[in-house]
Design a protein around this motif. Sequence first.
Motif, PDB file in Angstrom:
ATOM      1  N   HIS A  10       0.836  -1.199   0.000  1.00  0.00           N
ATOM      2  CA  HIS A  10       0.000   0.000   0.000  1.00  0.00           C
ATOM      3  C   HIS A  10       0.870   1.248   0.000  1.00  0.00           C
ATOM      4  N   ILE A  11       0.319   2.274  -0.594  1.00  0.00           N
ATOM      5  CA  ILE A  11       0.971   3.575  -0.658  1.00  0.00           C
ATOM      6  C   ILE A  11      -0.017   4.593  -0.121  1.00  0.00           C
ATOM      7  N   ASN A  12       0.443   5.439   0.787  1.00  0.00           N
ATOM      8  CA  ASN A  12      -0.410   6.511   1.284  1.00  0.00           C
ATOM      9  C   ASN A  12      -0.534   7.581   0.210  1.00  0.00           C
ATOM     10  N   VAL A  13      -1.745   7.970  -0.060  1.00  0.00           N
ATOM     11  CA  VAL A  13      -1.988   9.000  -1.065  1.00  0.00           C
ATOM     12  C   VAL A  13      -2.312  10.296  -0.330  1.00  0.00           C
ATOM     13  N   ASP A  14      -1.446  11.281  -0.505  1.00  0.00           N
ATOM     14  CA  ASP A  14      -1.660  12.587   0.117  1.00  0.00           C
ATOM     15  C   ASP A  14      -1.437  13.631  -0.970  1.00  0.00           C
ATOM     16  N   ASN A  15      -2.503  14.091  -1.548  1.00  0.00           N
ATOM     17  CA  ASN A  15      -2.409  15.033  -2.664  1.00  0.00           C
ATOM     18  C   ASN A  15      -2.164  16.472  -2.231  1.00  0.00           C
ATOM     19  N   ASN A  16      -2.056  16.712  -0.942  1.00  0.00           N
ATOM     20  CA  ASN A  16      -1.898  18.079  -0.458  1.00  0.00           C
ATOM     21  C   ASN A  16      -0.446  18.502  -0.301  1.00  0.00           C
ATOM     22  N   LYS A  17       0.495  17.552  -0.371  1.00  0.00           N
ATOM     23  CA  LYS A  17       1.895  17.894  -0.161  1.00  0.00           C
ATOM     24  C   LYS A  17       2.736  17.456  -1.348  1.00  0.00           C
ATOM     25  N   ALA A  18       3.583  18.327  -1.804  1.00  0.00           N
ATOM     26  CA  ALA A  18       4.540  17.965  -2.856  1.00  0.00           C
ATOM     27  C   ALA A  18       5.678  17.185  -2.211  1.00  0.00           C
ATOM     28  N   PRO A  19       6.292  16.234  -2.926  1.00  0.00           N
ATOM     29  CA  PRO A  19       7.413  15.496  -2.338  1.00  0.00           C
ATOM     30  C   PRO A  19       8.576  16.435  -2.039  1.00  0.00           C
ATOM     31  N   GLN A  20       9.231  16.199  -0.931  1.00  0.00           N
ATOM     32  CA  GLN A  20      10.348  17.016  -0.493  1.00  0.00           C
ATOM     33  C   GLN A  20      11.622  16.182  -0.503  1.00  0.00           C
ATOM     34  N   PRO A  21      12.759  16.811  -0.759  1.00  0.00           N
ATOM     35  CA  PRO A  21      14.011  16.059  -0.708  1.00  0.00           C
ATOM     36  C   PRO A  21      14.312  15.649   0.736  1.00  0.00           C
ATOM     37  N   GLU A  76       3.906 -10.152 -10.627  1.00  0.00           N
ATOM     38  CA  GLU A  76       3.045  -9.564 -11.648  1.00  0.00           C
ATOM     39  C   GLU A  76       1.923  -8.810 -10.944  1.00  0.00           C
ATOM     40  N   MET A  77       1.767  -7.526 -11.279  1.00  0.00           N
ATOM     41  CA  MET A  77       0.677  -6.762 -10.672  1.00  0.00           C
ATOM     42  C   MET A  77      -0.638  -7.189 -11.323  1.00  0.00           C
ATOM     43  N   VAL A  78      -1.601  -7.564 -10.487  1.00  0.00           N
ATOM     44  CA  VAL A  78      -2.884  -8.017 -11.022  1.00  0.00           C
ATOM     45  C   VAL A  78      -4.002  -7.013 -10.772  1.00  0.00           C
ATOM     46  N   GLU A  79      -3.784  -6.079  -9.837  1.00  0.00           N
ATOM     47  CA  GLU A  79      -4.823  -5.080  -9.581  1.00  0.00           C
ATOM     48  C   GLU A  79      -4.249  -3.934  -8.759  1.00  0.00           C
ATOM     49  N   ALA A  80      -4.837  -2.764  -8.938  1.00  0.00           N
ATOM     50  CA  ALA A  80      -4.555  -1.596  -8.099  1.00  0.00           C
ATOM     51  C   ALA A  80      -5.905  -1.005  -7.718  1.00  0.00           C
ATOM     52  N   SER A  81      -6.116  -0.781  -6.418  1.00  0.00           N
ATOM     53  CA  SER A  81      -7.382  -0.228  -5.929  1.00  0.00           C
ATOM     54  C   SER A  81      -7.089   0.806  -4.860  1.00  0.00           C
ATOM     55  N   GLN A  82      -7.915   1.834  -4.801  1.00  0.00           N
ATOM     56  CA  GLN A  82      -7.760   2.846  -3.756  1.00  0.00           C
ATOM     57  C   GLN A  82      -8.829   2.631  -2.696  1.00  0.00           C
ATOM     58  N   VAL A  83      -8.382   2.584  -1.447  1.00  0.00           N
ATOM     59  CA  VAL A  83      -9.270   2.460  -0.298  1.00  0.00           C
ATOM     60  C   VAL A  83      -8.955   3.644   0.609  1.00  0.00           C
ATOM     61  N   GLY A  84      -9.822   4.651   0.615  1.00  0.00           N
ATOM     62  CA  GLY A  84      -9.557   5.866   1.393  1.00  0.00           C
ATOM     63  C   GLY A  84      -8.290   6.525   0.884  1.00  0.00           C
TER      64      GLY A  84
END
Length: 115
Positions: A10-21, A76-84
């Motif tokens: 899983h990857i946390n999705v946070d669209n409010n912050k740009a990636p920082q070095p 092999e990736m078989v699916e990607a889904s977003q949960v929250g």
Amino acid sequence: MAQWEYRVIHINVDNNKAPQPPDPQAASQKLHGVLSPEFIAREFPEQYGTAAAQAPKHPAEQLQFFLNLLGKEGWEMVEASQVGQLLMFFFKRPLVPILPAAKVTTAADTTPGQA
């Protein structure tokens, strides 16, 4: 019959912050000052050195690199889904059965007259 093993990432999705070095000062603060920023930068140059301080790669490039690493391991990736706020990636690869080791017969294992 084919058998599979699975991996879920899983990857946390946070669209409010740009990636920082990477910042050795921030890393030191997270560790409550146990390691100094200077020590962190010196001991982990790939993560906190001058090359790492450049603008971070676009998230799509980072994800592509990560997915290619998994592909090299046979996933092999078989699916990607977003949960929250979580983006879930589901992978599978064939399960390699573990065969019992063959018994090796030595001269000490045989009695005279047997082979």
